[in-house]
Design a protein around this motif. Structure first.
Motif, PDB file in Angstrom:
ATOM      1  N   TYR A 169       0.637  -1.269  -0.032  1.00 25.53           N
ATOM      2  CA  TYR A 169      -0.122  -0.031   0.048  1.00 25.53           C
ATOM      3  C   TYR A 169       0.944   1.357   0.135  1.00 25.53           C
ATOM      4  O   TYR A 169       1.943   1.194   0.492  1.00 25.53           O
ATOM      5  CB  TYR A 169      -0.907   0.058   1.355  1.00 25.53           C
ATOM      6  N   PRO A 170       0.301   2.357  -0.472  1.00 25.36           N
ATOM      7  CA  PRO A 170       0.864   3.801  -0.358  1.00 25.36           C
ATOM      8  C   PRO A 170       1.108   3.775   1.195  1.00 25.36           C
ATOM      9  O   PRO A 170       0.020   3.869   1.840  1.00 25.36           O
ATOM     10  CB  PRO A 170      -0.171   4.769  -1.079  1.00 25.36           C
ATOM     11  N   THR A 171       2.089   4.447   1.666  1.00 26.65           N
ATOM     12  CA  THR A 171       2.237   4.536   3.167  1.00 26.65           C
ATOM     13  C   THR A 171       3.441   5.503   3.307  1.00 26.65           C
ATOM     14  O   THR A 171       3.842   6.404   2.515  1.00 26.65           O
ATOM     15  CB  THR A 171       2.633   3.322   3.802  1.00 26.65           C
ATOM     16  N   SER A 172       3.747   5.777   4.632  1.00 26.13           N
ATOM     17  CA  SER A 172       4.654   6.752   5.241  1.00 26.13           C
ATOM     18  C   SER A 172       5.591   6.103   5.996  1.00 26.13           C
ATOM     19  O   SER A 172       5.327   4.953   6.244  1.00 26.13           O
ATOM     20  CB  SER A 172       3.909   7.810   5.738  1.00 26.13           C
ATOM     21  N   ALA A 173       6.728   6.559   6.323  1.00 24.84           N
ATOM     22  CA  ALA A 173       7.884   5.985   7.197  1.00 24.84           C
ATOM     23  C   ALA A 173       7.226   5.718   8.573  1.00 24.84           C
ATOM     24  O   ALA A 173       7.693   4.879   9.106  1.00 24.84           O
ATOM     25  CB  ALA A 173       8.950   7.014   7.378  1.00 24.84           C
ATOM     26  N   GLN A 174       6.188   6.248   9.082  1.00 28.54           N
ATOM     27  CA  GLN A 174       5.593   6.255  10.447  1.00 28.54           C
ATOM     28  C   GLN A 174       4.651   5.041  10.555  1.00 28.54           C
ATOM     29  O   GLN A 174       4.116   4.661  11.203  1.00 28.54           O
ATOM     30  CB  GLN A 174       5.150   7.189  11.090  1.00 28.54           C
ATOM     31  N   LEU A 175       4.233   4.309   9.278  1.00 30.51           N
ATOM     32  CA  LEU A 175       3.387   3.477   9.188  1.00 30.51           C
ATOM     33  C   LEU A 175       3.731   2.322   8.157  1.00 30.51           C
ATOM     34  O   LEU A 175       3.637   2.105   7.170  1.00 30.51           O
ATOM     35  CB  LEU A 175       2.149   4.103   8.385  1.00 30.51           C
ATOM     36  N   PRO A 176       4.108   1.313   9.282  1.00 34.23           N
ATOM     37  CA  PRO A 176       4.658  -0.128   8.688  1.00 34.23           C
ATOM     38  C   PRO A 176       3.529  -0.718   7.701  1.00 34.23           C
ATOM     39  O   PRO A 176       2.375  -0.601   7.932  1.00 34.23           O
ATOM     40  CB  PRO A 176       5.105  -1.091   9.971  1.00 34.23           C
ATOM     41  N   GLN A 177       3.931  -1.430   6.507  1.00 33.34           N
ATOM     42  CA  GLN A 177       2.961  -2.282   5.953  1.00 33.34           C
ATOM     43  C   GLN A 177       2.249  -3.111   6.615  1.00 33.34           C
ATOM     44  O   GLN A 177       1.052  -3.170   6.480  1.00 33.34           O
ATOM     45  CB  GLN A 177       3.865  -2.986   4.708  1.00 33.34           C
ATOM     46  N   ALA A 178       2.723  -3.803   7.516  1.00 31.45           N
ATOM     47  CA  ALA A 178       2.004  -4.985   8.227  1.00 31.45           C
ATOM     48  C   ALA A 178       0.898  -4.290   9.127  1.00 31.45           C
ATOM     49  O   ALA A 178      -0.206  -4.892   8.963  1.00 31.45           O
ATOM     50  CB  ALA A 178       3.014  -5.604   9.266  1.00 31.45           C
ATOM     51  N   TYR A 179       1.096  -3.263   9.673  1.00 34.14           N
ATOM     52  CA  TYR A 179       0.077  -2.473  10.391  1.00 34.14           C
ATOM     53  C   TYR A 179      -0.876  -1.809   9.601  1.00 34.14           C
ATOM     54  O   TYR A 179      -2.312  -2.047   9.631  1.00 34.14           O
ATOM     55  CB  TYR A 179       0.782  -1.268  11.062  1.00 34.14           C
ATOM     56  N   LEU A 180      -0.636  -1.379   8.213  1.00 34.28           N
ATOM     57  CA  LEU A 180      -1.384  -0.886   7.354  1.00 34.28           C
ATOM     58  C   LEU A 180      -2.501  -1.899   6.798  1.00 34.28           C
ATOM     59  O   LEU A 180      -3.668  -1.901   6.593  1.00 34.28           O
ATOM     60  CB  LEU A 180      -0.855  -0.156   6.200  1.00 34.28           C
ATOM     61  N   ARG A 181      -1.834  -3.056   6.586  1.00 35.32           N
ATOM     62  CA  ARG A 181      -2.508  -4.301   5.847  1.00 35.32           C
ATOM     63  C   ARG A 181      -3.711  -4.867   6.954  1.00 35.32           C
ATOM     64  O   ARG A 181      -4.783  -4.857   6.438  1.00 35.32           O
ATOM     65  CB  ARG A 181      -1.708  -5.485   5.610  1.00 35.32           C
ATOM     66  N   LYS A 182      -3.284  -4.925   8.206  1.00 35.02           N
ATOM     67  CA  LYS A 182      -4.408  -5.209   9.152  1.00 35.02           C
ATOM     68  C   LYS A 182      -5.328  -4.087   9.261  1.00 35.02           C
ATOM     69  O   LYS A 182      -6.506  -4.585   9.313  1.00 35.02           O
ATOM     70  CB  LYS A 182      -3.544  -5.488  10.569  1.00 35.02           C
ATOM     71  N   ALA A 183      -5.134  -2.791   9.323  1.00 40.43           N
ATOM     72  CA  ALA A 183      -5.911  -1.794   9.266  1.00 40.43           C
ATOM     73  C   ALA A 183      -6.997  -1.916   8.081  1.00 40.43           C
ATOM     74  O   ALA A 183      -8.143  -1.894   8.269  1.00 40.43           O
ATOM     75  CB  ALA A 183      -5.370  -0.522   9.528  1.00 40.43           C
TER      76      ALA A 183
END
Length: 721
Positions: A169-183
């Motif tokens: 996903y498009p993200t930022s340095a403060q937002l890990p892919q694993a966290y974003l995928r779950k969200a």
């Protein structure tokens, strides 16, 4: 009397009853808010940039350099090496069977994992003896095949492979892919994705919204990656159509709301100010100017507010059309305001309008007011008073025209030049400021002024059908006679001295004038650009006895005006400038435009700058100096400039290169208004959405409102700008 310490008890009791402060947000939560991921539907619509295939394992022995593969193995050795630089080196041995033993006759394959940046968690997960699954690009290394900074995770022999492609996903340095995928996965489950649209308005063969989003977030291994990446898959088509439909409904709503408003009906009379202005103009109007002036006059005569965009290429004569519209409003007893994004452009309008209109207004006991940020103190107060009293029938200026202390006696027409160059917030503030002119009944707010927006950046048809769907558009598609075509040439920066020799020839042999445009005022550590001051010094030395001027955005207004006056009068041979001369400057004797570091400018800006020459009968040239290597975008821009001088073709190519958000200036809002649809590729979907919007709004208004809220949320205000 209160006992000692009683107020301490009271404070304690009050504090006990007070609600607890909300818990502090975590870093990932704050990062999600910055990305606009607030609602479940926001998460559901946050689509992957690309996918990783973690559904299969490739034996290490079968992987080839250059392949991006997923392998599984056991860590044979892991150590931190200090030379040639500190790095973490892991030797991964292929685990061929659940016990980790190679089949008879088959050699156990190995590869090296190399980490230049690493943390204790890396060392813990990749400790000797650990079984891990690793994904990355295989390279040929000094010690055999290796992966640099692969992704990895601990597994056991029974850990199943992924059943679907893994989204990135498009993200930022403060937002890990694993966290974003779950969200995103949680948001997708909770989001209200019920069908809002009747089946008959949808293009045939498309999945439901829930099916489309489920597929795009977790496509099966058999999905065509090409169709996912080029957005041609039916799931993508469903999202694009929904987004375009929401945008079309919102524009149609805005248009219908505006039709309910009242505006003063402004009519020109026989022998009045409008006709007298036509009589004193030192030139004949073109057919296009006459046609557009008639369209605007017809709008002004109606009791609904005009909401018209006047577009025309550089030099097509928009200012005289604006003057004719102002004459109609003033003759009808109302005021007109003309606002431009820069002082130089506002002053250019002001000079022309004073020349044409001031003598005619003086006969009526009226005049023209000039309002900019640099005009302060007593001068400004006097101008504001003239506007408030109605003595100033025409008010020209920058955004200072809409500041809080400016009150119009009777504003009937507002003209905004280069509207897209104002930020979205400024454009919304302008709309709010102009709303609510005082009506004939004396009640403030009972009438709206008419609004005319002008743009020298022609709007491509697909853009007009989307972002400007609620506007009437008039086009000046004809240049005044006597204009010479401009030849555009591209040179590398090492030809600079040849260009200066050409300048010397133009100035000394032909008594012509020259612009030299630089992108920066002073040196920047980040951009290796020649600054305007150095260029001015260099050209002054190369052209002894000739006046070389310098103008840039940080100069005081009076100083800018003095330099421009010298150049306009012909006393100054060469003007070194930043892009403050981009629009509005009209010097017919200028025959050469040099744009330094042309690769740094946008295509629309290059076209506008080129439009400063070729304004008379003299053959003119625009030289684009570039510093290599050029990016693909830079090459495309310079190629377009050489191939065409047609503003509409330039605009079409600019839209292709930049996308609609930057083309319109909507990036200033922090949001691109279309995230998924591509105006160049999706014209058929746009046509269908445009046809479906009125039916949905008329026959299913609740569904139409819910659809717009789902897709646009807080961005609906931007559509009004």
């Amino acid at each position: 009397m209160a006992s000692p310490g009683s107020d301490v008890l009271v404070d304690a009791a009050t504090a006990a009853k007070a609600p607890a402060p909300p818990p502090a947000k975590s870093v990932p939560q704050r990062a999600m808010e910055k990305l606009g991921l607030v609602r479940d539907i926001d998460l559901a619509l946050h689509l992957p940039l690309r996918y990783e295939d973690e559904t299969k394992l490739t034996p290490i022995a079968e992987a080839r350099p250059g392949d991006t593969v997923q392998v599984e193995g056991v860590v044979r050795e892991a150590k931190v090496e200090l030379r040639p630089r500190r790095q973490f080196i892991v030797h991964l041995a292929e685990s061929l069977e659940p016990g980790g033993n190679a089949a008879p006759g088959r050699r156990r394959a190995e590869l090296v994992l190399r980490f230049v940046n690493f943390y204790p968690s890396h060392q813990k997960t990749l400790a000797a003896g650990a079984r891990v699954r690793v994904r990355g690009e295989l390279r040929g290394g000094f010690f055999g095949p290796e992966m640099v900074h692969p992704t990895f995770k601990a597994v056991d022999a029974a850990t199943p492979l992924a059943a679907a492609l893994t989204p990135v996903y498009p993200t930022s340095a403060q937002l890990p892919q694993a966290y974003l995928r779950k969200a995103v996965a949680s948001g997708l489950v909770r989001a209200p994705l019920d069908e809002l649209l009747p089946a008959r308005v949808l293009p045939p063969g498309l999945p439901s919204l829930r099916e489309a989003l489920g597929f795009l977030h977790h496509p099966p291994p058999s999905a065509s990656l090409a169709a996912l990446e080029d957005h041609s898959h039916p799931a993508w088509q469903r999202l694009k159509f929904e987004e375009l439909l929401a945008q079309q409904i919102a524009q149609l709503q805005a248009q219908r709301e505006r039709r309910k408003l009242r505006a003063p009906a402004l009519h020109a009379s026989v022998g009045g100010l409008h006709e007298r202005l036509l009589a004193v103009l030192p030139f004949q109007l073109t057919r296009a100017q006459r046609r557009v002036a008639e369209e605007i006059a017809a709008d002004l005569g109606r009791e609904q507010p005009m909401h018209r965009l006047l577009q025309g290429d550089v030099g097509s004569g928009k200012t005289v059309v604006a003057a004719l519209a102002a004459a109609v409003a003033i003759e009808a007893g109302w005021q007109c305001a003309l606002m431009a994004p820069t002082e130089i452009l506002a002053e250019q309008h002001f000079r022309k309008l004073v020349q044409w209109l001031d003598p005619l207004l003086a006969e009526r006991g009226q005049g023209i007011a000039w309002l900019t940020g640099s005009r302060k103190g007593k001068e400004r107060r006097q101008m504001v008073e003239r506007v408030a009293s109605g003595e100033a029938a025409l008010v020209v200026g920058t955004h200072a025209v809409i500041q809080d202390d400016v009150r119009f006696a009777k504003l009937g027409l507002a003209i905004v030049d280069e509207q897209h160059r104002f930020g979205v917030a400024q454009r919304l503030e302008l709309r709010r400021k102009l709303a609510g002119a005082e009506g004939d009944d004396g009640r403030p707010g009972s009438l709206e002024p008419h609004l005319l927006m002008m743009s020298a950046t022609p709007i491509p048809r697909t853009l007009a059908m989307t972002y400007f769907a609620d506007l009437d558009v008039s086009t000046l598609d004809e240049l005044p006679p006597g204009r010479s075509p401009v030849v555009t040439k591209v040179f590398a920066d090492n030809r600079r001295e040849d260009v200066i020799a050409r300048i010397r020839d133009e100035v000394e042999e032909h008594a012509r004038q020259v612009y030299w445009v630089c992108p920066l005022v002073e040196e920047s550590e980040n951009l290796d650009l020649q600054n305007a001051t150095e260029t001015h010094q260099h050209l002054s030395a190369a052209l002894p006895g000739r006046m070389v001027g310098l103008i840039h955005g940080r100069m005081p207004s009076a100083e800018k005006a003095a330099v421009m006056s010298l150049f306009s009068s012909g006393d100054m041979a060469v003007l070194v400038a930043t892009t403050v001369i981009e629009v509005g400057v009209d010097v017919p004797n200028a025959s050469l435009m040099v744009i330094e570091h042309a690769e740094r400018f946008g295509l629309s800006q290059l076209h506008q700058l080129r439009g400063r020459v070729g304004r008379g009968a003299v053959a003119s040239v625009c030289v684009l100096l570039y510093t290599g290597p050029l990016s693909q975008t830079g090459k495309a821009r310079l190629k377009a400039m050489v191939e065409t001088t047609d503003g509409f073709e330039i605009a079409r190519r600019d839209l292709e290169i930049r996308g609609p958000g930057e083309f319109m200036g909507s990036r200033q809002s922090g949001d691109a208004l279309l995230r998924f649809a591509d105006l160049a590729e999706d014209a058929p979907l746009l046509q269908r959405a445009r046809a479906a919007a009125p039916e949905l709004l008329d026959r299913h208004p609740a569904a139409a409102r819910a659809h717009v809220t789902r897709w646009l949320g807080g961005k609906m205000e931007y559509l009004k700008a």
